[in-house]
Scaffold this motif. Structure first.
Motif, PDB file in Angstrom:
ATOM      1  N   LEU A  89      37.605 -54.655 -63.887  1.00 39.20           N
ATOM      2  CA  LEU A  89      39.125 -54.644 -63.282  1.00 39.20           C
ATOM      3  C   LEU A  89      40.033 -54.414 -64.508  1.00 39.20           C
ATOM      4  N   LEU A  90      40.896 -53.391 -64.364  1.00 34.65           N
ATOM      5  CA  LEU A  90      41.975 -53.190 -65.281  1.00 34.65           C
ATOM      6  C   LEU A  90      43.278 -53.438 -64.711  1.00 34.65           C
ATOM      7  N   SER A  91      44.166 -54.453 -65.525  1.00 36.25           N
ATOM      8  CA  SER A  91      45.297 -54.681 -64.976  1.00 36.25           C
ATOM      9  C   SER A  91      46.371 -53.574 -65.405  1.00 36.25           C
ATOM     10  N   SER A  92      46.025 -52.760 -66.638  1.00 34.16           N
ATOM     11  CA  SER A  92      46.939 -51.600 -66.850  1.00 34.16           C
ATOM     12  C   SER A  92      45.930 -50.755 -67.575  1.00 34.16           C
ATOM     13  N   LYS A  93      46.420 -49.865 -68.208  1.00 34.61           N
ATOM     14  CA  LYS A  93      45.815 -48.779 -68.920  1.00 34.61           C
ATOM     15  C   LYS A  93      44.661 -49.224 -69.958  1.00 34.61           C
ATOM     16  N   ARG A  94      43.545 -49.225 -69.866  1.00 32.72           N
ATOM     17  CA  ARG A  94      42.310 -49.799 -70.852  1.00 32.72           C
ATOM     18  C   ARG A  94      42.540 -51.207 -70.978  1.00 32.72           C
ATOM     19  N   LYS A  95      43.248 -52.153 -70.080  1.00 33.56           N
ATOM     20  CA  LYS A  95      43.403 -53.629 -70.298  1.00 33.56           C
ATOM     21  C   LYS A  95      42.542 -54.299 -69.263  1.00 33.56           C
ATOM     22  N   VAL A  96      41.335 -54.398 -69.601  1.00 39.20           N
ATOM     23  CA  VAL A  96      40.276 -55.020 -68.853  1.00 39.20           C
ATOM     24  C   VAL A  96      40.632 -56.641 -68.891  1.00 39.20           C
ATOM     25  N   TRP A  97      40.785 -57.171 -67.541  1.00 38.49           N
ATOM     26  CA  TRP A  97      40.928 -58.472 -67.231  1.00 38.49           C
ATOM     27  C   TRP A  97      39.825 -59.255 -66.458  1.00 38.49           C
ATOM     28  N   LYS A  98      38.877 -58.530 -65.971  1.00 42.98           N
ATOM     29  CA  LYS A  98      37.680 -59.011 -65.449  1.00 42.98           C
ATOM     30  C   LYS A  98      36.409 -58.006 -65.730  1.00 42.98           C
ATOM     31  N   ASP A  99      35.274 -58.576 -66.074  1.00 44.22           N
ATOM     32  CA  ASP A  99      34.474 -57.479 -66.110  1.00 44.22           C
ATOM     33  C   ASP A  99      33.015 -58.023 -65.943  1.00 44.22           C
ATOM     34  N   GLU A 100      31.896 -57.228 -65.953  1.00 44.04           N
ATOM     35  CA  GLU A 100      30.722 -57.564 -65.512  1.00 44.04           C
ATOM     36  C   GLU A 100      30.441 -58.526 -64.081  1.00 44.04           C
ATOM     37  N   LEU A 101      31.205 -57.880 -63.324  1.00 40.47           N
ATOM     38  CA  LEU A 101      31.421 -58.605 -61.695  1.00 40.47           C
ATOM     39  C   LEU A 101      29.928 -58.197 -61.170  1.00 40.47           C
ATOM     40  N   PRO A 102      29.586 -59.142 -60.244  1.00 40.18           N
ATOM     41  CA  PRO A 102      28.199 -58.874 -59.586  1.00 40.18           C
ATOM     42  C   PRO A 102      28.215 -57.658 -58.516  1.00 40.18           C
ATOM     43  N   LEU A 103      27.291 -57.042 -58.352  1.00 35.13           N
ATOM     44  CA  LEU A 103      27.045 -55.844 -57.358  1.00 35.13           C
ATOM     45  C   LEU A 103      25.898 -55.646 -56.807  1.00 35.13           C
ATOM     46  N   ASP A 104      25.805 -55.318 -55.444  1.00 30.81           N
ATOM     47  CA  ASP A 104      24.748 -54.906 -54.602  1.00 30.81           C
ATOM     48  C   ASP A 104      24.253 -53.430 -55.292  1.00 30.81           C
ATOM     49  N   PHE A 105      23.365 -53.191 -55.732  1.00 29.89           N
ATOM     50  CA  PHE A 105      23.123 -51.862 -56.236  1.00 29.89           C
ATOM     51  C   PHE A 105      21.577 -51.553 -56.260  1.00 29.89           C
ATOM     52  N   GLU A 106      21.225 -50.474 -55.619  1.00 27.03           N
ATOM     53  CA  GLU A 106      19.848 -50.098 -55.819  1.00 27.03           C
ATOM     54  C   GLU A 106      19.804 -48.721 -56.090  1.00 27.03           C
ATOM     55  N   VAL A 107      18.761 -48.425 -56.943  1.00 23.88           N
ATOM     56  CA  VAL A 107      18.484 -47.002 -57.742  1.00 23.88           C
ATOM     57  C   VAL A 107      17.116 -46.478 -57.259  1.00 23.88           C
ATOM     58  N   THR A 108      16.852 -45.126 -57.037  1.00 21.61           N
ATOM     59  CA  THR A 108      15.802 -44.574 -56.595  1.00 21.61           C
ATOM     60  C   THR A 108      15.512 -43.380 -57.884  1.00 21.61           C
ATOM     61  N   ARG A 109      14.526 -43.457 -58.601  1.00 18.04           N
ATOM     62  CA  ARG A 109      14.565 -42.434 -59.503  1.00 18.04           C
ATOM     63  C   ARG A 109      13.217 -41.531 -59.552  1.00 18.04           C
ATOM     64  N   MET A 110      13.374 -40.408 -59.667  1.00 25.34           N
ATOM     65  CA  MET A 110      12.253 -39.446 -59.790  1.00 25.34           C
ATOM     66  C   MET A 110      12.432 -38.712 -61.103  1.00 25.34           C
ATOM     67  N   ASN A 111      11.488 -37.745 -61.290  1.00 22.72           N
ATOM     68  CA  ASN A 111      11.296 -37.050 -62.595  1.00 22.72           C
ATOM     69  C   ASN A 111      12.618 -36.573 -63.140  1.00 22.72           C
ATOM     70  N   THR A 112      13.357 -35.672 -62.338  1.00 23.09           N
ATOM     71  CA  THR A 112      14.431 -34.997 -62.772  1.00 23.09           C
ATOM     72  C   THR A 112      15.867 -35.446 -61.832  1.00 23.09           C
ATOM     73  N   LYS A 113      15.817 -36.327 -60.945  1.00 21.47           N
ATOM     74  CA  LYS A 113      16.957 -36.690 -60.218  1.00 21.47           C
ATOM     75  C   LYS A 113      16.802 -38.084 -59.973  1.00 21.47           C
ATOM     76  N   TRP A 114      17.859 -38.802 -59.754  1.00 18.88           N
ATOM     77  CA  TRP A 114      18.241 -40.170 -59.337  1.00 18.88           C
ATOM     78  C   TRP A 114      19.126 -40.242 -58.390  1.00 18.88           C
ATOM     79  N   GLU A 115      18.976 -41.409 -57.601  1.00 16.27           N
ATOM     80  CA  GLU A 115      20.142 -41.816 -56.214  1.00 16.27           C
ATOM     81  C   GLU A 115      20.175 -43.159 -56.505  1.00 16.27           C
TER      82      GLU A 115
END
Length: 194
Positions: A89-115
């Motif tokens: 989360l950035l409060s202005s240009k390039r000014k981070v005020w919160k980082d490394e927030l949790p996220l529900d994220f799933e990945v499927t990876r194949m040889n030449t593509k990922w989703e």
């Protein structure tokens, strides 16, 4: 709402199948789906899949920026084909005020593509989010490639810079969520102004 990243950061056409990002409505936020070529370059970060990883932009990554242009507050989402993520989360240009927030994220990876599929809670979005840009990065050393949904006009001696907020384009969240929709208030962003 679908976007395809067809250009390099400075406006040249990409030389591969474009990265695609789809934004879908969800009751408690947005679903962000990524479909991208898998370059496996550079190798995977050492961080645990499913967890935040600092400096993820140094690896293969797809990024989305959600901006409130009036205040230059924005959410930066970085998703990696190896399962790591980084939310800032950035409060202005390039000014981070919160980082490394949790996220529900799933990945499927194949040889030449990922989703990837990420659930972005409304609490992470700055109030009145109205602009957007997306980026993809891959490759190592001289072969490092920087791609942008909305590139910057080429200028002599300029370097890739994804924080050129003036080149972000309008994002119609009401068109996605419904005309009667109102962006929910964010406790996180409210805490910034208190």
């Amino acid at each position: 709402m679908e976007f395809a990243i067809k250009h390099t950061w400075d406006g040249l056409p990409v030389s591969h199948e474009p990265v695609r990002i789809v934004l879908k409505p969800d009751n408690s936020g947005l679903i962000m789906e990524v479909s991208a070529p898998f370059f496996n370059d550079p190798p995977a970060p050492l961080g645990e899949p499913g967890k935040p990883f600092n400096r993820l932009w140094d690896y293969e990554v797809v990024e989305a920026f959600f901006l409130r242009d009036r205040t230059e507050q924005y959410l930066e989402v970085e998703l990696c084909p190896h399962g790591q993520h980084l939310l800032l989360l950035l409060s202005s240009k390039r000014k981070v005020w919160k980082d490394e927030l949790p996220l529900d994220f799933e990945v499927t990876r194949m040889n030449t593509k990922w989703e990837g599929k990420a659930h972005l809670p409304w609490n992470y979005f700055p109030p009145s989010t109205n602009k957007f840009n997306a980026f993809a990065i891959h490759g190592s050393g001289e072969e490092r490639k920087y791609e942008a949904l909305h590139p910057v006009p080429p200028q002599e001696g300029q370097q890739p810079d994804f924080h050129r907020l003036e080149y972000f384009k309008y994002l119609n969240l009401k068109g996605l969520m419904g005309e009667d929709w109102k962006q929910p208030e964010s406790d996180l962003w409210k805490s910034l102004t208190q």
